[in-house]
Write a protein that holds these residues in place. Structure first.
Motif, PDB file in Angstrom:
ATOM      1  N   ILE A 168       0.787  -1.260   0.120  1.00 48.86           N
ATOM      2  CA  ILE A 168      -0.060   0.120  -0.175  1.00 48.86           C
ATOM      3  C   ILE A 168       0.675   1.204  -0.012  1.00 48.86           C
ATOM      4  CG2 ILE A 168      -1.633   1.268   1.488  1.00 48.86           C
ATOM      5  CD1 ILE A 168      -2.578  -1.484   2.476  1.00 48.86           C
ATOM      6  N   SER A 169       1.950   1.247   0.818  1.00 48.79           N
ATOM      7  CA  SER A 169       2.678   2.464   0.937  1.00 48.79           C
ATOM      8  C   SER A 169       3.650   2.682  -0.081  1.00 48.79           C
ATOM      9  CB  SER A 169       3.084   2.341   2.526  1.00 48.79           C
ATOM     10  OG  SER A 169       4.034   1.405   2.864  1.00 48.79           O
ATOM     11  N   THR A 170       4.470   1.769  -0.559  1.00 49.67           N
ATOM     12  CA  THR A 170       5.571   1.840  -1.351  1.00 49.67           C
ATOM     13  C   THR A 170       5.510   2.673  -2.417  1.00 49.67           C
ATOM     14  OG1 THR A 170       5.416  -0.042  -2.278  1.00 49.67           O
ATOM     15  CG2 THR A 170       6.875  -0.108  -0.185  1.00 49.67           C
ATOM     16  N   GLU A 171       6.255   3.379  -3.032  1.00 50.34           N
ATOM     17  CA  GLU A 171       6.372   3.983  -4.239  1.00 50.34           C
ATOM     18  C   GLU A 171       6.185   3.151  -5.381  1.00 50.34           C
ATOM     19  OE1 GLU A 171       8.705   7.441  -4.865  1.00 50.34           O
ATOM     20  OE2 GLU A 171       9.646   7.340  -2.840  1.00 50.34           O
ATOM     21  N   ARG A 172       5.373   3.418  -6.388  1.00 53.82           N
ATOM     22  CA  ARG A 172       5.301   2.524  -7.678  1.00 53.82           C
ATOM     23  C   ARG A 172       5.954   2.925  -8.748  1.00 53.82           C
ATOM     24  NH1 ARG A 172      -1.166   2.717  -6.858  1.00 53.82           N
ATOM     25  NH2 ARG A 172      -1.284   1.803  -4.830  1.00 53.82           N
ATOM     26  N   LYS A 173       7.332   2.365  -8.727  1.00 49.32           N
ATOM     27  CA  LYS A 173       8.258   2.545  -9.857  1.00 49.32           C
ATOM     28  C   LYS A 173       8.069   1.454 -10.773  1.00 49.32           C
ATOM     29  CE  LYS A 173      12.965   2.196 -10.913  1.00 49.32           C
ATOM     30  NZ  LYS A 173      14.124   1.535 -10.708  1.00 49.32           N
ATOM     31  N   PHE A 174       7.515   1.698 -12.154  1.00 49.25           N
ATOM     32  CA  PHE A 174       7.305   0.707 -12.920  1.00 49.25           C
ATOM     33  C   PHE A 174       8.573   0.620 -13.910  1.00 49.25           C
ATOM     34  CE2 PHE A 174       3.213   1.666 -11.719  1.00 49.25           C
ATOM     35  CZ  PHE A 174       2.234   0.606 -11.812  1.00 49.25           C
ATOM     36  N   GLU A 175       8.764  -0.609 -14.305  1.00 50.93           N
ATOM     37  CA  GLU A 175       9.993  -0.974 -15.171  1.00 50.93           C
ATOM     38  C   GLU A 175       9.494  -2.334 -16.150  1.00 50.93           C
ATOM     39  OE1 GLU A 175      13.578  -2.383 -13.604  1.00 50.93           O
ATOM     40  OE2 GLU A 175      12.427  -1.923 -11.657  1.00 50.93           O
ATOM     41  N   THR A 176       9.944  -2.419 -17.458  1.00 51.79           N
ATOM     42  CA  THR A 176       9.676  -3.315 -18.136  1.00 51.79           C
ATOM     43  C   THR A 176      10.719  -4.364 -18.030  1.00 51.79           C
ATOM     44  OG1 THR A 176       8.636  -1.723 -19.744  1.00 51.79           O
ATOM     45  CG2 THR A 176       9.012  -4.107 -20.434  1.00 51.79           C
ATOM     46  N   VAL A 177      10.418  -5.532 -17.674  1.00 55.73           N
ATOM     47  CA  VAL A 177      11.137  -6.693 -17.407  1.00 55.73           C
ATOM     48  C   VAL A 177      10.713  -8.111 -17.926  1.00 55.73           C
ATOM     49  CG1 VAL A 177      12.255  -5.811 -15.568  1.00 55.73           C
ATOM     50  CG2 VAL A 177      10.424  -7.151 -15.037  1.00 55.73           C
ATOM     51  N   ASN A 178      11.405  -9.000 -18.297  1.00 58.66           N
ATOM     52  CA  ASN A 178      11.044 -10.306 -18.741  1.00 58.66           C
ATOM     53  C   ASN A 178      10.706 -11.026 -17.506  1.00 58.66           C
ATOM     54  OD1 ASN A 178      11.421 -13.341 -19.628  1.00 58.66           O
ATOM     55  ND2 ASN A 178      11.080 -12.222 -21.400  1.00 58.66           N
ATOM     56  N   LEU A 179       9.569 -11.817 -17.547  1.00 53.12           N
ATOM     57  CA  LEU A 179       9.077 -12.518 -16.207  1.00 53.12           C
ATOM     58  C   LEU A 179       9.941 -13.663 -15.826  1.00 53.12           C
ATOM     59  CD1 LEU A 179       5.110 -12.336 -17.111  1.00 53.12           C
ATOM     60  CD2 LEU A 179       6.355 -10.991 -15.378  1.00 53.12           C
ATOM     61  N   SER A 180      10.512 -14.258 -16.748  1.00 53.93           N
ATOM     62  CA  SER A 180      11.409 -15.386 -16.704  1.00 53.93           C
ATOM     63  C   SER A 180      12.418 -15.419 -15.525  1.00 53.93           C
ATOM     64  CB  SER A 180      11.788 -16.149 -17.822  1.00 53.93           C
ATOM     65  OG  SER A 180      12.829 -15.119 -18.423  1.00 53.93           O
ATOM     66  N   THR A 181      13.135 -14.008 -15.722  1.00 56.63           N
ATOM     67  CA  THR A 181      13.968 -13.773 -14.571  1.00 56.63           C
ATOM     68  C   THR A 181      13.457 -13.916 -13.089  1.00 56.63           C
ATOM     69  OG1 THR A 181      15.011 -12.274 -16.377  1.00 56.63           O
ATOM     70  CG2 THR A 181      15.673 -11.919 -13.944  1.00 56.63           C
ATOM     71  N   ILE A 182      12.237 -13.208 -12.928  1.00 55.50           N
ATOM     72  CA  ILE A 182      11.606 -13.191 -11.331  1.00 55.50           C
ATOM     73  C   ILE A 182      11.299 -14.683 -11.201  1.00 55.50           C
ATOM     74  CG2 ILE A 182       9.791 -12.309 -10.042  1.00 55.50           C
ATOM     75  CD1 ILE A 182       9.538 -10.098 -12.199  1.00 55.50           C
ATOM     76  N   ILE A 183      10.852 -15.469 -11.988  1.00 50.06           N
ATOM     77  CA  ILE A 183      10.504 -16.606 -11.860  1.00 50.06           C
ATOM     78  C   ILE A 183      11.538 -17.603 -11.221  1.00 50.06           C
ATOM     79  CG2 ILE A 183       9.378 -19.052 -12.773  1.00 50.06           C
ATOM     80  CD1 ILE A 183       7.464 -16.972 -14.420  1.00 50.06           C
ATOM     81  N   GLU A 184      12.759 -17.449 -12.019  1.00 52.79           N
ATOM     82  CA  GLU A 184      13.884 -18.381 -11.794  1.00 52.79           C
ATOM     83  C   GLU A 184      14.292 -17.844 -10.332  1.00 52.79           C
ATOM     84  OE1 GLU A 184      15.399 -20.839 -13.028  1.00 52.79           O
ATOM     85  OE2 GLU A 184      13.587 -20.642 -14.717  1.00 52.79           O
ATOM     86  N   SER A 185      14.126 -16.574  -9.713  1.00 52.10           N
ATOM     87  CA  SER A 185      14.492 -16.119  -8.608  1.00 52.10           C
ATOM     88  C   SER A 185      13.598 -16.770  -7.686  1.00 52.10           C
ATOM     89  CB  SER A 185      14.594 -14.549  -8.497  1.00 52.10           C
ATOM     90  OG  SER A 185      14.770 -14.121  -7.298  1.00 52.10           O
ATOM     91  N   VAL A 186      12.429 -16.727  -7.861  1.00 52.07           N
ATOM     92  CA  VAL A 186      11.412 -17.343  -6.792  1.00 52.07           C
ATOM     93  C   VAL A 186      11.648 -18.939  -6.787  1.00 52.07           C
ATOM     94  CG1 VAL A 186       9.048 -17.781  -6.536  1.00 52.07           C
ATOM     95  CG2 VAL A 186       9.926 -15.503  -7.340  1.00 52.07           C
ATOM     96  N   LYS A 187      12.006 -19.449  -7.978  1.00 55.06           N
ATOM     97  CA  LYS A 187      12.207 -21.020  -7.616  1.00 55.06           C
ATOM     98  C   LYS A 187      13.186 -21.339  -6.926  1.00 55.06           C
ATOM     99  CE  LYS A 187      12.174 -23.411 -11.630  1.00 55.06           C
ATOM    100  NZ  LYS A 187      12.097 -23.513 -13.013  1.00 55.06           N
ATOM    101  N   LYS A 188      14.484 -20.418  -6.896  1.00 56.85           N
ATOM    102  CA  LYS A 188      15.546 -20.632  -6.014  1.00 56.85           C
ATOM    103  C   LYS A 188      15.324 -20.726  -4.457  1.00 56.85           C
ATOM    104  CE  LYS A 188      18.999 -18.951  -9.267  1.00 56.85           C
ATOM    105  NZ  LYS A 188      20.113 -18.132  -9.560  1.00 56.85           N
ATOM    106  N   ASP A 189      14.251 -19.475  -4.084  1.00 62.24           N
ATOM    107  CA  ASP A 189      13.832 -19.429  -2.889  1.00 62.24           C
ATOM    108  C   ASP A 189      13.020 -20.630  -2.245  1.00 62.24           C
ATOM    109  OD1 ASP A 189      14.879 -16.852  -2.863  1.00 62.24           O
ATOM    110  OD2 ASP A 189      12.907 -15.948  -3.218  1.00 62.24           O
TER     111      ASP A 189
END
Length: 850
Positions: free
Chosen positions: A683-704
């Motif tokens: 709710i409170s954080t600033e909303r900084k948008f950027e264009t990224v490929n989703l595969s990078t995020i998914i790989e990071s989540v899989k590692k977690d």
């Protein structure tokens, strides 16, 4: 020669004269027939000329507004167009002057100039605003032509008008639009100036916000240290009033912080005078050390303390108040709690290390926020550029409007030229009318001459009748003479006697014959004059006919020119209407742009206000999470651990079970606080948008989740992923929660199988009315083969603290999907869930693509 022969010779001569007179009479009759035919032809030509003149007047009457007045301005005639535009009947206008349609718009000097012009015999042309019978107003382009008598004085006036109401309305609208455009330009300059000031203020506010953020970080850090202290700490004003206290002061007095602040500090000691004396010593010496006092709790408990206090000053060295710290010196529980205190101290050291780690994380977050601010500044710079571009576009629109105004001015000049040409045409028409009047007058004169000639011919015919009667009389006389000659032959003797009488009669007859010859010569001369006059009249008629042909050609040419002018005027009106529509469109676009700009400014102000409120809420929540909630939990966990490790032999199995359950509840509570903290950050954080490929995020989540994936033999199948325009760290949290749920809510007898797909779509491709049909979206689909849920709960699962399964069987707080939905809403996106019990679940996420 005898008398008889003479009489025969006379009779022959008389007969020849009679034959000659009969021939002459036939000639006169033929000439009279020709003259009658010529007279009829002249009458026919006159009728045709009068018809043409009547047709011209009818055409003029149909196309213009005409009124005829006497020399005093009293209306004598008004055509139908005049009645139509003024809404008066003709009988209401006849006998009135033009004051009946006076609008009162024109000054008296204007009307006086008009009358002076036409009274001097000159043509007046101008624009008049008149008032109709129903009170409405209309404009006419008016030409007033005076008709002059032989003394060159006006005896009546002809007013020819053309309706220009729509043209005047267009001119008024153009003036209004120009004023509005000027006003809009001024407003635009004001807005630009205000925007410059706003940018300066925003820059200043950002600097101030950075300063406040830095001060807040320091203050929060200092505050956390103060709150972490187990000793009562208090700040006191120069007047002896409590300004602030820590949590330890609240516990030792039993009074809330709100009630403590603003009260006299000495009220909370058993010896208030001694407390005031110690306070005075602080001001005298600058400090006191180990000053003994006893604090009384509101429930009556007493706590012996040693106070250490010193003054604190502002930047200029002025004493603002006293900061005091009390150390508990009560001996009753000292030995009992020493071991616990040591453990707490060790725990606090661990907590300090954790705090240090959290401070590192906070510093990283602060660095991230600074980067976000820089990006916001870059976005603001882009917004300013966009605004500059919009201003350039507005300037272009204004330039186009200037060009349109020039074109309109040019059209007005052309219109004035057309009006001037129309004025010239009206003057020419008036001149032609004058010429026609002259021709008509000449025709009247010619008719009078022709009538005179006809009278003369009638007289000649009457004289010819008389001559014929005389000739008949002479014939009778000749017959009598013949009878007398017979009698004379018989009565020769008597004739001889009568010879003198006959000789006298012959003299008389000779005189009469001479008189008749003279009359014949006169008639021949008169006929010659009549022929010459008739020839002259024919020549004049030919000239008039030629002039009439020329006039008809000129009038036809003028009509063609008038039609051309009318067509040009229609085209000009259409162009003017088109330009007005374009101007209205430009004005509407400008209005929309201004509204959008105002809306954007309002949205920015709302976002700023929301950010301030959210930051305050986050600060409050962080404080609550860090201190008010986590501190008791940590103590519960520490004491539970101590009981298990140190007092295990003294506890029954049931007691141990209670402590373990208590420890488990504390752990769940800590997890809930962590989830609430995560939710508050969305709710409170600033909303900084950027264009990224989703595969990078998914790989990071899989590692977690690597350990969980290995433990449950889970399969995560990821197709080729598209790009998405997202808030990076929030979207990572979203995927973490959904994938975590898929692993958590897996079937016991079946390894989890998670399929993740994504692609760029157009809103119209999906059967969902909440998507904009022409907008691009990143569509992410996450499907699992877990326990699923009943379809009726597809909306409830996103509600805060909503759980569909027993918390004892599957751990969780019921906040994870609420965080997911909030993150999607932060992206102005849409999320839906579909499932059936024991058949897995599918989550469809739609995020606007740029």
């Amino acid at each position: 020669m005898g008398e008889k022969e003479k009489r025969a010779a006379e009779l022959v001569v008389a007969r020849k004269e009679l034959a000659f007179q009969n021939v002459e009479k036939a000639k006169r009759a033929a000439e009279l027939g020709i003259a009658n035919k010529e007279l009829k032809q002249s009458e026919k030509l006159l009728k045709n000329s009068l018809k043409e003149v009547s047709d011209y007047i009818s055409a003029l009457d149909e196309t213009t507004i005409i009124a005829l007045t006497d020399k005093n301005g009293i209306i004598k005639k008004a055509n139908s167009n005049f009645c139509k535009i003024s809404k008066y009947r003709e009988d209401e206008l006849i006998g009135q002057d033009h004051r009946i349609i006076n609008s009162g718009y024109h000054p008296k000097e204007f009307i006086r100039d008009l009358w002076e012009t036409i009274a001097s015999g000159k043509v007046w042309n101008g624009e008049l605003k008149n008032k109709a019978k129903d009170g409405t107003f209309y404009w006419v382009d008016t030409t007033i032509v005076p008709f002059l008598n032989e003394q060159s004085k006006p005896y009546q006036f002809l007013a020819i008008r053309v309706d220009i109401t729509k043209l005047k309305e267009s001119e008024e609208q153009l003036k209004i639009v120009n004023k509005e455009l000027t006003f809009q330009n001024e407003e635009k300059e004001k807005r630009e100036a205000e925007l410059v000031e706003a940018n300066k203020e925003l820059a200043f506010q950002n600097e101030e916000k950075d300063k406040r953020s830095a001060e807040l970080i320091i203050a929060n850090y200092a505050r956390s240290l103060i709150e972490a202290s187990l000793d009562p700490l208090v700040t006191i004003s120069a007047e002896g009033k409590i300004l602030d206290v820590n949590e330890a002061s609240i516990k030792v007095t039993g009074v809330s912080r709100k009630k403590l602040i603003g009260t006299d500090f000495s009220n909370y000691f058993t010896e208030s005078k001694k407390a005031q004396e110690g306070y005075r010593q602080v001001f005298e010496k600058g400090f006191v050390a180990d000053y003994p006092l006893t604090i009384k709790h509101k429930n009556g408990n007493l706590t012996d303390v040693l106070y250490n206090a010193s003054v604190y000053k502002d930047d200029k060295g002025n004493v603002l108040g006293v900061f005091a710290a009390a150390r508990d010196v009560t001996e009753q529980k000292w030995a009992k709690d020493l071991r616990i205190a040591n453990k707490e101290l060790a725990f606090q050291n661990e907590e300090k290390e954790k705090r240090a780690a959290e401070l590192v994380v906070a510093n990283k977050e602060l660095a991230f926020q600074n980067e976000e601010k820089e990006k916001r500044a870059a976005e603001l710079d882009i917004a300013n550029k966009e605004l500059a571009f919009q201003n350039e576009e507005k300037d272009k629109r204004a330039a186009e409007l200037v060009v349109a105004n020039k074109e309109l001015a040019f059209q007005n000049e052309e219109k004035e030229k057309r009006a001037a040409e129309l004025d010239i045409a009206n003057k020419e028409l008036a001149f032609q009318n004058e010429e026609k009047d002259k021709r008509a007058a000449e025709l009247v004169v010619a008719n009078k001459e022709l009538a005179f000639q006809n009278e003369e011919k009638d007289k000649r015919a009457a004289e010819l009748v008389v001559a014929n009667k005389e000739l008949a009389f002479q014939n009778e006389e000749k017959e009598k003479r013949a009878a007398e000659l017979d009698i004379a032959n018989k009565e020769l003797a008597f004739q001889n006697e009568e010879k003198d009488k006959r000789a006298a009669e012959l003299v008389v007859a000779n005189k009469e014959l001479a008189f008749q010859n003279e009359e014949k010569e006169k008639r021949a001369a008169e006929l010659d004059i009549a022929n010459k006059e008739l020839a002259f009249q024919n020549e004049e008629k030919d000239k008039r006919a030629a002039e009439l042909v020329v006039a008809n050609k000129e009038l036809a040419f003028q009509n063609e020119e008038k039609d051309k002018r009318a067509a040009e005027l229609v085209v000009a009106n259409k162009e003017l209407a088109f330009q007005n529509e374009e101007k209205e469109k430009r004005a509407a676009e400008l209005d929309i742009a201004n509204k959008e700009l105002a809306f954007q400014n309002e949205e920015k102000e709302k976002r700023a206000a929301e950010l301030v409120v959210a930051n305050k809420e986050l600060e409050a929540f962080n404080y609550i999470s860090s201190h008010d909630l986590q501190e008791p939990l940590r103590k519960i966990q520490v004491f539970a651990s101590c009981l298990i490790t140190d007092e295990s032999q003294n506890l029954s199995q049931k007691g141990k079970d209670y402590i373990l359950r208590m420890e488990d509840a504390a752990n769940r509570m800590q997890g809930l606080i962590a989830d609430l903290l995560s939710y508050s950050r969305t709710i409170s954080t600033e909303r900084k948008f950027e264009t990224v490929n989703l595969s990078t995020i998914i790989e990071s989540v899989k590692k977690d989740f690597a350990d969980t994936i290995e433990e449950k033999n889970a399969i995560i199948e990821v197709s080729e992923m598209c790009d998405a325009h997202i808030i990076l760290f929030q979207f990572r949290q979203l995927l973490d929660n959904i994938i975590g749920n898929a692993l958590k809510f897996a079937k016991h007898d079946l390894p989890p199988h998670i399929i993740i797909k994504s692609r760029i779509i157009i809103g119209s491709e999906e059967n969902n009315q909440k998507l904009l049909s022409q907008k691009e979206y990143s569509h992410i689909t996450i499907t699992d083969n877990g326990i699923g849920f009943e379809p009726k709960y597809k909306d409830n699962i996103f509600e805060l603290f909503k759980r569909l399964h027993d918390k004892e069987k599957i751990k969780g707080t019921g906040i994870g999907l609420t965080i997911v939905k909030k993150i999607v809403e932060n992206h102005n996106g849409l999320i839906t869930a579909t499932s059936e019990l024991n058949k897995g679940a599918t989550f469809d996420i739609y995020i606007p693509y740029k």
